[in-house]
Design a protein around this motif. Sequence first.
Motif, PDB file in Angstrom:
ATOM      1  N   TYR A  18       0.782   1.948  -4.867  1.00 18.81           N
ATOM      2  CA  TYR A  18      -0.019   1.316  -5.917  1.00 18.81           C
ATOM      3  C   TYR A  18      -0.157  -0.188  -5.664  1.00 18.81           C
ATOM      4  CZ  TYR A  18      -1.268  -0.745 -10.377  1.00 18.81           C
ATOM      5  OH  TYR A  18      -1.872  -1.491 -11.341  1.00 18.81           O
ATOM      6  N   ARG A  19       0.961  -0.855  -5.360  1.00 18.41           N
ATOM      7  CA  ARG A  19       0.896  -2.303  -5.114  1.00 18.41           C
ATOM      8  C   ARG A  19      -0.002  -2.611  -3.920  1.00 18.41           C
ATOM      9  NH1 ARG A  19       6.419  -1.676  -6.231  1.00 18.41           N
ATOM     10  NH2 ARG A  19       6.917  -1.750  -4.005  1.00 18.41           N
ATOM     11  N   PHE A  20       0.088  -1.777  -2.892  1.00 18.36           N
ATOM     12  CA  PHE A  20      -0.734  -1.984  -1.710  1.00 18.36           C
ATOM     13  C   PHE A  20      -2.210  -1.776  -2.042  1.00 18.36           C
ATOM     14  CE2 PHE A  20      -2.213  -0.368   2.583  1.00 18.36           C
ATOM     15  CZ  PHE A  20      -2.317  -1.625   3.129  1.00 18.36           C
ATOM     16  N   ALA A  21      -2.510  -0.708  -2.778  1.00 20.56           N
ATOM     17  CA  ALA A  21      -3.897  -0.441  -3.173  1.00 20.56           C
ATOM     18  C   ALA A  21      -4.424  -1.548  -4.074  1.00 20.56           C
ATOM     19  CB  ALA A  21      -3.991   0.918  -3.875  1.00 20.56           C
ATOM     20  N   VAL A  34      -6.870   5.355  -6.438  1.00 26.23           N
ATOM     21  CA  VAL A  34      -6.624   5.406  -4.997  1.00 26.23           C
ATOM     22  C   VAL A  34      -5.299   6.117  -4.718  1.00 26.23           C
ATOM     23  CG1 VAL A  34      -6.077   3.988  -2.975  1.00 26.23           C
ATOM     24  CG2 VAL A  34      -8.033   3.404  -4.411  1.00 26.23           C
ATOM     25  N   VAL A  35      -4.257   5.745  -5.453  1.00 28.26           N
ATOM     26  CA  VAL A  35      -2.940   6.355  -5.245  1.00 28.26           C
ATOM     27  C   VAL A  35      -2.987   7.844  -5.579  1.00 28.26           C
ATOM     28  CG1 VAL A  35      -0.534   6.382  -6.012  1.00 28.26           C
ATOM     29  CG2 VAL A  35      -1.680   4.207  -5.576  1.00 28.26           C
ATOM     30  N   ASN A  65      -7.117   3.401   3.680  1.00 25.73           N
ATOM     31  CA  ASN A  65      -8.444   3.966   3.937  1.00 25.73           C
ATOM     32  C   ASN A  65      -9.164   4.335   2.643  1.00 25.73           C
ATOM     33  OD1 ASN A  65      -8.012   3.645   6.662  1.00 25.73           O
ATOM     34  ND2 ASN A  65      -7.361   5.742   6.991  1.00 25.73           N
ATOM     35  N   LYS A  66      -8.443   4.941   1.703  1.00 29.02           N
ATOM     36  CA  LYS A  66      -9.052   5.304   0.410  1.00 29.02           C
ATOM     37  C   LYS A  66      -9.490   4.055  -0.349  1.00 29.02           C
ATOM     38  CE  LYS A  66      -8.272   9.855   0.241  1.00 29.02           C
ATOM     39  NZ  LYS A  66      -9.364  10.792   0.259  1.00 29.02           N
ATOM     40  N   ALA A  67      -8.647   3.018  -0.326  1.00 33.14           N
ATOM     41  CA  ALA A  67      -8.980   1.777  -1.036  1.00 33.14           C
ATOM     42  C   ALA A  67     -10.218   1.120  -0.431  1.00 33.14           C
ATOM     43  CB  ALA A  67      -7.793   0.821  -1.006  1.00 33.14           C
ATOM     44  N   LEU A  68     -10.272   1.075   0.880  1.00 34.75           N
ATOM     45  CA  LEU A  68     -11.442   0.484   1.528  1.00 34.75           C
ATOM     46  C   LEU A  68     -12.698   1.315   1.259  1.00 34.75           C
ATOM     47  CD1 LEU A  68      -9.879  -0.653   4.924  1.00 34.75           C
ATOM     48  CD2 LEU A  68     -10.513  -2.085   2.968  1.00 34.75           C
ATOM     49  N   ASP A  69     -12.546   2.629   1.233  1.00 35.29           N
ATOM     50  CA  ASP A  69     -13.679   3.493   0.881  1.00 35.29           C
ATOM     51  C   ASP A  69     -14.182   3.187  -0.523  1.00 35.29           C
ATOM     52  OD1 ASP A  69     -13.566   4.722   3.335  1.00 35.29           O
ATOM     53  OD2 ASP A  69     -12.551   6.531   2.602  1.00 35.29           O
TER      54      ASP A  69
END
Length: 170
Positions: A18-21, A34-35, A65-69
């Motif tokens: 979560y923190r990364f996203a 995203v998570v 990858n999901k976050a960038l998408d």
Amino acid sequence: MDVSRFKAEVLPLKNKLYRFALNIVKDEELAKDVVQECLIKVWEKRSEVNLIQNLEAWCMQITRNKALDKLRSKHVKKTDLFEVEFDTRKERDTPYVMTERGDLMTRIKDLIDALPDRQREVMQLRDIEGLAYKEIAEALEIDINLVKTNLFRARRKLKESLIKVDAYGL
């Protein structure tokens, strides 16, 4: 992978994911989505998990990858949502000290946000999430030397900016 292994090995990573996203998408709700999508993908690929050497790095890679998408598809406007608690002795702090600390954290957050994407991602994974260089390289799909270079440059730029601001009082 069965449910008990998923709960024991994957679910404890959700806060780190979560923190990364959140660092990438800059939106709390979007980061939660995203998570959730990452956890669903891990569950769907549970038959392949035994082939993966580093589950945490793989989950970080999926999250990135999901976050960038999400950013590409939704054209999300970035907002200011970075908060860090680094001192638990608040009861002994004066309002002046608390204000100084808040100002410093705001400055650091702004400086980190101004870094190039790759440097910001590497710094987040290494200095905030505590991943090893090899794990970062796997998560971001880059060479380990590139991880070290980006981290060095990010830290140097952050240090120089903080010194410059403190020296001139701006």
